[in-house]
Enzyme design. Structure first.
Site, PDB file in Angstrom:
ATOM      1  N   ASP A  82      31.166  43.764  36.510  1.00 40.47           N
ATOM      2  CA  ASP A  82      32.067  43.704  35.351  1.00 40.47           C
ATOM      3  C   ASP A  82      31.435  42.829  34.262  1.00 40.47           C
ATOM      4  O   ASP A  82      31.008  41.699  34.535  1.00 40.47           O
ATOM      5  CB  ASP A  82      33.404  43.089  35.829  1.00 40.47           C
ATOM      6  CG  ASP A  82      34.500  43.176  34.792  1.00 40.47           C
ATOM      7  OD1 ASP A  82      34.466  44.099  33.959  1.00 40.47           O
ATOM      8  OD2 ASP A  82      35.410  42.324  34.833  1.00 40.47           O
ATOM      9  N   HIS A 213      39.751  47.979  29.365  1.00 41.12           N
ATOM     10  CA  HIS A 213      39.726  46.604  29.876  1.00 41.12           C
ATOM     11  C   HIS A 213      41.019  45.916  29.461  1.00 41.12           C
ATOM     12  O   HIS A 213      41.798  46.438  28.673  1.00 41.12           O
ATOM     13  CB  HIS A 213      38.535  45.849  29.268  1.00 41.12           C
ATOM     14  CG  HIS A 213      37.244  46.189  29.924  1.00 41.12           C
ATOM     15  ND1 HIS A 213      36.511  45.272  30.649  1.00 41.12           N
ATOM     16  CD2 HIS A 213      36.549  47.340  29.982  1.00 41.12           C
ATOM     17  CE1 HIS A 213      35.426  45.853  31.113  1.00 41.12           C
ATOM     18  NE2 HIS A 213      35.414  47.118  30.719  1.00 41.12           N
ATOM     19  N   GLY A 214      41.202  44.706  29.990  1.00 37.71           N
ATOM     20  CA  GLY A 214      42.327  43.875  29.544  1.00 37.71           C
ATOM     21  C   GLY A 214      43.664  44.558  29.724  1.00 37.71           C
ATOM     22  O   GLY A 214      44.528  44.491  28.852  1.00 37.71           O
ATOM     23  N   SER A 216      46.060  44.198  32.219  1.00 31.95           N
ATOM     24  CA  SER A 216      47.123  43.621  33.059  1.00 31.95           C
ATOM     25  C   SER A 216      48.445  43.663  32.301  1.00 31.95           C
ATOM     26  O   SER A 216      48.477  43.520  31.078  1.00 31.95           O
ATOM     27  CB  SER A 216      46.783  42.172  33.431  1.00 31.95           C
ATOM     28  OG  SER A 216      45.877  42.148  34.513  1.00 31.95           O
ATOM     29  N   SER A 259      43.953  39.713  35.654  1.00 35.52           N
ATOM     30  CA  SER A 259      44.954  38.653  35.445  1.00 35.52           C
ATOM     31  C   SER A 259      46.197  38.838  36.322  1.00 35.52           C
ATOM     32  O   SER A 259      46.736  37.865  36.853  1.00 35.52           O
ATOM     33  CB  SER A 259      45.366  38.593  33.973  1.00 35.52           C
ATOM     34  OG  SER A 259      44.256  38.252  33.186  1.00 35.52           O
TER      35      SER A 259
HETATM   36  P1  13P Z   1      43.022  41.519  32.423  1.00 39.68           P
HETATM   37  O1  13P Z   1      42.711  40.111  32.030  1.00 39.68           O
HETATM   38  O2  13P Z   1      44.040  42.120  31.514  1.00 39.68           O
HETATM   39  O3  13P Z   1      43.418  41.628  33.848  1.00 39.68           O
HETATM   40  O4  13P Z   1      41.683  42.381  32.224  1.00 39.68           O
HETATM   41  C1  13P Z   1      40.680  42.379  33.205  1.00 39.68           C
HETATM   42  C2  13P Z   1      39.417  43.005  32.745  1.00 39.68           C
HETATM   43  O5  13P Z   1      39.344  43.680  31.728  1.00 39.68           O
HETATM   44  C3  13P Z   1      38.236  42.797  33.572  1.00 39.68           C
HETATM   45  O6  13P Z   1      37.083  43.324  32.984  1.00 39.68           O
HETATM   46  O1  G3H Z   2      37.215  40.333  31.912  1.00 44.41           O
HETATM   47  C1  G3H Z   2      37.063  39.362  32.625  1.00 44.41           C
HETATM   48  C2  G3H Z   2      37.566  39.371  34.020  1.00 44.41           C
HETATM   49  O2  G3H Z   2      38.928  39.034  34.058  1.00 44.41           O
HETATM   50  C3  G3H Z   2      36.741  38.470  34.862  1.00 44.41           C
HETATM   51  O3  G3H Z   2      37.023  37.138  34.597  1.00 44.41           O
HETATM   52  O4  G3H Z   2      34.757  36.210  34.188  1.00 44.41           O
HETATM   53  O5  G3H Z   2      36.688  34.704  34.761  1.00 44.41           O
HETATM   54  O6  G3H Z   2      35.685  36.209  36.496  1.00 44.41           O
HETATM   55  P1  G3H Z   2      35.964  35.999  35.019  1.00 44.41           P
HETATM   56 ZN    ZN Z   3      37.052  43.256  30.863  1.00 45.55          ZN
END
Ligand code: 13P
Ligand code: G3H
Ligand code: ZN
Length: 311
Positions: A82, A213-214, A216, A259
């Site tokens: 990721d 992404h993002g 949650s 998240s």
């Molecule tokens: P959230 O912070 O919304 O869970 O997004 C996670 C994410 O995009 C990881 O790459």
């Molecule tokens: O997008 C980011 C993910 O939530 C991963 O978070 O880099 O703190 O592990 P992290």
């Molecule tokens: Zn992300």
């Protein structure tokens, strides 16, 4: 079953009008909670590891834990990097057994993003690994880097064909108003996503998997659980589930969730510790934490992503 790439699962998701959950993993209990949930509802999975997760838990431990989950579940699981931010990091994950990587060049210029992404794609494809690129920039927290709202930018649909053609990526993450972390919208602000941008991207890239992404939802139950048990989280707001359901039916084939897992885990641990202040055996408080993750992931798969029964 060995680890799979995202190729086949994305094609099926695209054709079937559902999305695969890409869940961030950092330790054994998180991996167990996610994979036990997927097993119960027979769902394909993407388990994703950030640079921060790799630093925290160690590459080998995470790979071996995911291999254990494969033995236990026999599900199609892709192991994905990721937000890879360099060729070297992507190479290290490809060489170390990952079946998919993201190269996130979204903070570079368009030309630099293409150059970096293309280099990763060439290395990855020679080794049978799939690659996710990103165009546009999400706000929020990523690996300790806080992208302010001013620095965030929506994906420009006019750039997507050139980016995909010149880089050869297998999927594309786009920015349509989601953001990383638990504070996605300001208090009082109505959550909104730019479905018009998604639609235009879809039209310009036929039969091509899009990534959100993002994503949650920042489930209030867990924020309350944290705040009722000694926490103090200010107004946390996420992406409403109905918006994600709508996205999952479109070309969006991968929806990233981290998240919500963190909130579920922390909420249940805080509750357990508040109710059992004398307990100090980690197995006692990690048992409800793992169960909370399992329950959450099952609900996401069935109620939001629609990938139950698709393994
Ligand atoms: P959230 O912070 O919304 O869970 O997004 C996670 C994410 O995009 C990881 O790459
Ligand atoms: O997008 C980011 C993910 O939530 C991963 O978070 O880099 O703190 O592990 P992290
Ligand atoms: Zn992300």
């Amino acid at each position: 079953m060995p680890l799979v790439t995202t190729k086949e699962m994305f094609q099926k998701a695209y054709d079937g009008g559902y999305a695969i959950g890409a869940f961030n993993v950092n330790n054994m209990e998180i991996i167990q909670g996610i994979t036990e949930a997927a097993k119960e509802v027979n769902a394909p999975l993407i388990l994703q590891v950030s640079a921060g997760a790799r630093k925290y838990a160690n590459h080998t431990y995470l790979v071996k834990l995911v291999e254990a989950a494969l033995i236990e579940t026999d599900l199609p699981i892709a192991l994905h990097l990721d937000h890879g931010d360099s060729f070297e990091l992507c190479k290290s994950c490809i060489d170390g057994g990952f079946t998919s990587v993201m190269i996130d060049g979204s903070h570079h210029s368009f030309e630099e993003n293409i150059e970096l992404t293309k280099k990763v794609v060439e290395y990855a494809h020679e080794r049978g690994v799939t690659v996710e690129g990103e165009l546009g920039r999400l706000a929020g927290i990523e690996d300790d880097v806080n992208v302010s709202d001013e620095d965030a930018s929506y994906t420009r649909p006019s750039e997507v064909e050139e980016f995909v053609t010149r880089t050869g990526v297998d999927s594309l993450a786009i920015a349509i108003g989601t953001s990383h972390g638990a504070y996605k919208f300001k208090p009082g602000q109505k959550p909104q996503l730019r479905f018009d941008i998604l639609k235009e991207v879809e039209e310009r890239l036929p039969n091509f998997p899009i990534v959100l992404h993002g994503a949650s939802s920042v489930i209030p139950e867990f924020v309350e659980m944290i705040n009722q048990n000694g926490g103090n989280m200010p107004d946390a707001i996420g992406i409403p589930e109905e918006m994600l359901r709508e996205a999952a039916k479109s070309a969006v084939c991968k929806i990233n969730i981290d998240s919500d897992l963190r909130l579920a885990m922390t909420g249940s641990i805080r509750k357990y510790m508040a109710e059992n202040p004398a307990h100090f055996d980690p197995r006692q408080y990690l048992t409800p934490a793992r169960a909370a993750i399992k329950d959450l992931v099952k609900k996401k798969i069935v109620n939001v992503l629609g990938c139950d029964g698709k393994a």
